[in-house]
Design a protein around this motif. Structure first.
Motif, short mmCIF file in Angstrom:
data_model
loop_
_atom_site.label_atom_id
_atom_site.label_comp_id
_atom_site.label_asym_id
_atom_site.label_seq_id
_atom_site.Cartn_x
_atom_site.Cartn_y
_atom_site.Cartn_z
N LYS A 62 0.83 -1.11 0.17
CA LYS A 62 -0.30 0.19 -0.20
C LYS A 62 0.77 1.23 0.08
O LYS A 62 1.90 0.89 0.10
N THR A 63 0.29 2.38 -0.19
CA THR A 63 0.96 3.91 -0.12
C THR A 63 2.29 4.02 1.11
O THR A 63 0.72 4.09 1.76
N THR A 64 3.58 4.70 0.91
CA THR A 64 3.67 4.18 1.67
C THR A 64 4.49 5.98 1.68
O THR A 64 4.61 6.53 0.35
N GLY A 65 5.43 6.26 2.76
CA GLY A 65 5.40 7.58 2.57
C GLY A 65 5.98 8.91 4.08
O GLY A 65 4.78 8.25 5.52
N VAL A 119 6.85 9.73 -0.58
CA VAL A 119 5.70 8.46 -1.11
C VAL A 119 5.94 7.99 -2.26
O VAL A 119 6.46 7.65 -2.90
N ASN A 120 5.99 6.48 -2.04
CA ASN A 120 6.18 5.20 -2.26
C ASN A 120 4.48 4.23 -2.38
O ASN A 120 4.01 4.31 -1.87
N ILE A 121 3.98 4.56 -3.48
CA ILE A 121 2.84 4.74 -4.45
C ILE A 121 3.07 3.11 -5.37
O ILE A 121 3.81 2.99 -6.19
N PRO A 122 2.06 1.96 -4.96
CA PRO A 122 2.13 1.07 -5.62
C PRO A 122 1.20 1.14 -7.07
O PRO A 122 0.16 1.37 -6.70
N LEU A 123 1.86 0.89 -8.36
CA LEU A 123 0.61 1.04 -9.01
C LEU A 123 0.12 -0.33 -9.50
O LEU A 123 -1.08 -0.64 -9.98
N ALA A 150 5.72 0.38 -9.29
CA ALA A 150 5.47 1.23 -8.12
C ALA A 150 6.28 2.93 -8.32
O ALA A 150 7.15 2.77 -8.89
N SER A 168 7.87 5.58 -6.82
CA SER A 168 8.33 6.94 -5.46
C SER A 168 9.02 8.03 -6.33
O SER A 168 9.32 8.04 -6.94
#
Length: 790
Positions: A235-238, A251-255, A260, A262
């Motif tokens: 899930k999105t982390t940051g 921010v690190n976003i899973p597409l 992903a 970031s």
């Protein structure tokens, strides 16, 4: 149920793998001894945190026991889990929260928590720093990428900056610094006081002081390899945060499950708010620059006005995709920017000074990796990096009666591609083969002119455009067993600019003498085609910052640099004691008075060499939640130039003795750190003679027969930090931190130079007097950080 699951796991594994069978018999045996015996019996390697293993006891007996059965029994009796990396490497965890991205690093680790948590020693001899796991360090509220390196023996900063990394006597421009494979040419913000790399995007920083891998080339000192996260989160982390100099967000976003993206941004906010910390740093940076301009005011009662503006920012982005289980592709982007504006006015004289500087470093890289089978892994990397420094200064006096202009432009464009293949001969031996190609274009242009009443009186210009292509072939032999670690390599380089082929052997060897002692030795030879020249042409109007420009080798006044280093040492690791002692010798040739900062001593280029020898010592001990470590380095750094003394003298950055004693303590959600530094003062050269000529011009004649024969007072300071972490909710966490540099406000002198100051004598005539100019360190400097992560 737990026993049934263990039996099921064993049966499935036995059906897949054919294992060697060994008679096993352990009775109340420490688990640490069990793992060491298992490594020896089955030819495997385990990576784990010794501190969580050492108190466990294990009992088990079985004839013709296979490895998978033994591991299953250990899992049944303990809370630990074995994760298989490949047929040889396993890592052990007790279901901690770290992602698998970090555990892929553990198979390379020899000593965990080498100095403090998050700093490990690799089997290759390099030091690994994991910023996300790094404990709080003295004087730091955040895990600054470059500042964190300074607690490692042999790494110093004589000028007290984050970017001024001197590794075993080597200068900062002699270090190879990579960010996701991108060569970086400007490492700091605020003229080096703050690292240019966002620590919250960084997965690992690898420092090599000696025995460098053959895959690294074209620098004669250390290697700093910064790698960003490669994890695809579920899930999105940051996180985002604010301290007293800048704000940042990541921010690190899973597409998807396989991709992903970031992104990070960091920027100063001094344009609308200048904090006490920013003002302290500003005073430290601009002190001599301000004095140079203010000293031109003969009557000290005359008022003046000054406006110094400075801001910085950096941005990163990374796209990651897993093309398959054994194939990955990533794209990385980095941009750093520094901008300064200075306006100095003396209304009574109608004196006006204006300085502007813009510094940018931008880079992109592509990394592809594929494991084609269990034994073979292919890797292709390419990068592009561009660096630009643009400085201009203007001075006008009394309705433009006198005007001066000075400018400096330095541009680098660097592109490269590399391919390597790693082949595992067996579970102990790997072979690495590769090819590198780099093309570097450099340009600099220095101008100065002045006019009287609109009529040009003097012009000077110095410029050069140059290009160099480097072709490199390299190979490495890697052997890793319980008793031996060997990394032997060879690198061939061809430099097109000087049409020269050079050979660079590399070696790192470590032998375990017994359970607690290891012997190590290393050898390396390196070359460097790109150097920084110290220039004084653009400092004629008082600007004494960023007086270095990148220039290419030409085998004339800028020769090819070459270094050779030999080291040996002993490592002790037992009962939370870690002692590392490593003497070394380094020789550097191809130096010049301009590349080494001695062209204020002579008007001509002067070729020379350097000899550095010393010893690095680390003593580290952990008592429950308290850890203390001592870092000591003894260094003799000597240069010799033909047109100067033609004998060896102390280098500008020679620090004979460096001692630091640090402490770290963790209490629940609080972390505390305290550190004291004491070192030899920097060397300087005295004035031999000062006089005014018949035309009234001042002459400062330095004692070139005794260069750097004198020492500034010894340097010392005490730093402290404290952080507190807390939860807003299940998924949102906060951190509050406070740090203080130089707690007792010690006035340390970093450098000493001399200026000629205009005065009015008793006969009401203009004459010049000699002034001693001391650059002073930071005084007491507090900082506060607040951070939120999710």
């Amino acid at each position: 149920m737990k026993i049934k699951l263990s039996i099921l796991f064993i049966c499935l594994a036995m059906s897949i793998f054919s294992q060697e069978k060994i008679d096993i018999s352990f009775i109340n045996t420490p688990l640490l001894d069990v793992l060491k015996q298992t490594e020896s019996n089955f030819g495997v390697k385990f990576s784990f945190n010794t501190e969580i293993i050492q108190k466990e006891i294990f009992s088990f007996s079985k004839k013709n026991c296979e490895l998978v059965y033994l591991l299953g029994e250990i899992e049944r009796q303990t809370s630990f889990t074995f994760k298989k990396i490949n047929d040889r490497y396993y890592y052990i965890t007790n279901k901690a929260t770290l992602g698998e991205d970090y555990y892929t690093l553990l198979n390379e680790i020899l000593v965990t928590n080498y100095i403090t948590s998050g700093i490990n020693k690799k089997k290759s001899g390099a030091i690994s720093i994991l910023p996300k796991e790094l404990g709080v360090l003295p004087g730091l509220t955040e895990p600054d990428v470059l500042e964190s390196l300074k607690i490692i023996p042999g790494v110093q900063s004589p000028d007290e900056t984050a970017a001024g990394i001197y590794i075993r006597g080597g200068t900062p421009n002699q270090n190879l610094v990579l960010w996701d494979g991108i060569k970086t040419y400007y490492l700091g913000h605020f003229f080096g006081m703050i690292s240019a790399f966002n620590p919250y995007t960084t997965k690992e920083v690898v420092l090599s002081k000696s025995g460098t891998s053959a895959r690294y080339g074209n620098r004669v000192s250390g290697v700093i390899d910064i790698k960003t996260t490669e994890e695809i989160p579920e899930k999105t982390t940051g996180s985002f945060g604010l301290n007293m100099t800048h704000a940042d967000a990541f921010v690190n976003i899973p597409l998807s499950k396989q991709t992903a993206l970031s992104f990070s941004a960091r920027s100063s906010y001094s344009n609308f708010l200048k904090t006490f910390t920013f003002n302290k740093l500003s005073t430290r940076v601009f002190q001599t620059f301000n004095n140079n301009q203010e000293n031109n005011i003969i009557d000290k009662n005359i008022k003046f006005s000054r406006d110094n503006e400075f801001n910085f920012s950096d941005y990163t982005a990374k796209f990651i995709t897993n093309l398959s289980e054994k194939e990955s592709l990533s794209f990385s982007f980095l941009h750093t920017k520094n901008k300064m504006y200075n306006d100095f006015t003396v209304p009574d004289y109608e004196d006006k000074y204006n300085d502007q500087i813009n510094i940018k470093n931008t880079g992109m890289s592509i990394n592809w990796e594929k494991q084609s089978n269990e034994k073979t892994t292919h890797n292709i990397k390419s990068y592009f990096s561009t660096f630009t420094l643009d400085y201009s200064a203007d001075y006008s006096y009394f309705q433009d009666y006198l005007t001066e202009h000075s400018s400096k432009i330095n541009i680098l464009n660097d592109v490269g591609i590399s391919y390597n293949v790693n082949y595992s001969l067996n579970n102990k031996t790997d072979i690495l083969l590769g090819y590198d190609y780099t093309s570097t274009d450099s340009e600099y242009d220095l101008k100065y002119s002045y006019s009287l009443q609109g009529q040009n009186q003097y012009n000077s210009q110095q410029n050069e455009e140059s290009s160099n292509d480097t072709h490199s072939i390299f190979g490495e032999y890697l052997y890793d067993s319980y008793n031996w670690n060997i990394n032997a390599g060879l690198r061939f380089n061809y430099f097109s600019k000087i049409d020269k082929l050079v050979l660079e052997p590399r070696l790192y060897l470590e032998k375990k003498l017994n359970t607690n002692f290891s012997f190590k030795t290393s050898f390396e030879q390196k070359h460097q085609t790109l150097s920084q020249i110290i220039e004084f042409q653009t400092s004629s109007l008082g600007f004494d910052l960023e007086n270095q420009i990148w220039a290419q080798v030409n085998d004339d006044d800028i020769p090819l640099q070459k270094s050779l280093q030999i080291s040996t040492g002993i490592l002790f690791n037992k009962d939370n004691w870690k002692i590392d002692i490593e003497p070394y010798y380094k020789k550097v040739t191809g130096m010049t008075s301009q590349t080494s900062g001695y062209n204020d001593q002579t008007d001509d280029f002067s070729n020379g060499e350097g000899k550095i020898y010393g010893i690095d010592v680390l003593i580290n001990k952990k008592f429950n939640n308290y850890r203390t470590w001592v870092n000591y380095s003894y260094t003799k750094n000597r240069f010799k130039f033909l047109d100067l003394e033609n004998k060896f003298f102390p280098a500008n950055h020679d620090i004979t003795n460096y001692f630091s004693w640090s402490h770290a303590y963790k209490l629940n959600s609080y972390e505390f750190s305290l550190g004291w530094i004491y070192r030899t003062g920097n060397p300087y050269t005295a004035v031999k003679e000062f006089y005014n000529t018949e035309n009234g011009f001042p002459i400062i004649d330095l004692d070139s027969d005794n260069i750097n024969a004198l020492r500034l007072p010894n340097y010392h300071r005490l730093d402290a930090s404290m952080t507190y972490t807390f939860n807003f909710s299940k998924n949102w966490k906060g951190k509050l931190g406070v740090s203080v540099l130089n707690i007792y406000n010690q006035k340390n002198i970093l450098s000493r130079t001399y200026n000629a100051i205009p005065t009015i004598n008793s006969d009401n005539d203009l004459e010049y007097q000699l002034e001693q100019v001391d650059k002073v360190s930071l005084g007491i400097t507090p900082n506060i950080v607040f951070r939120v992560s999710f």
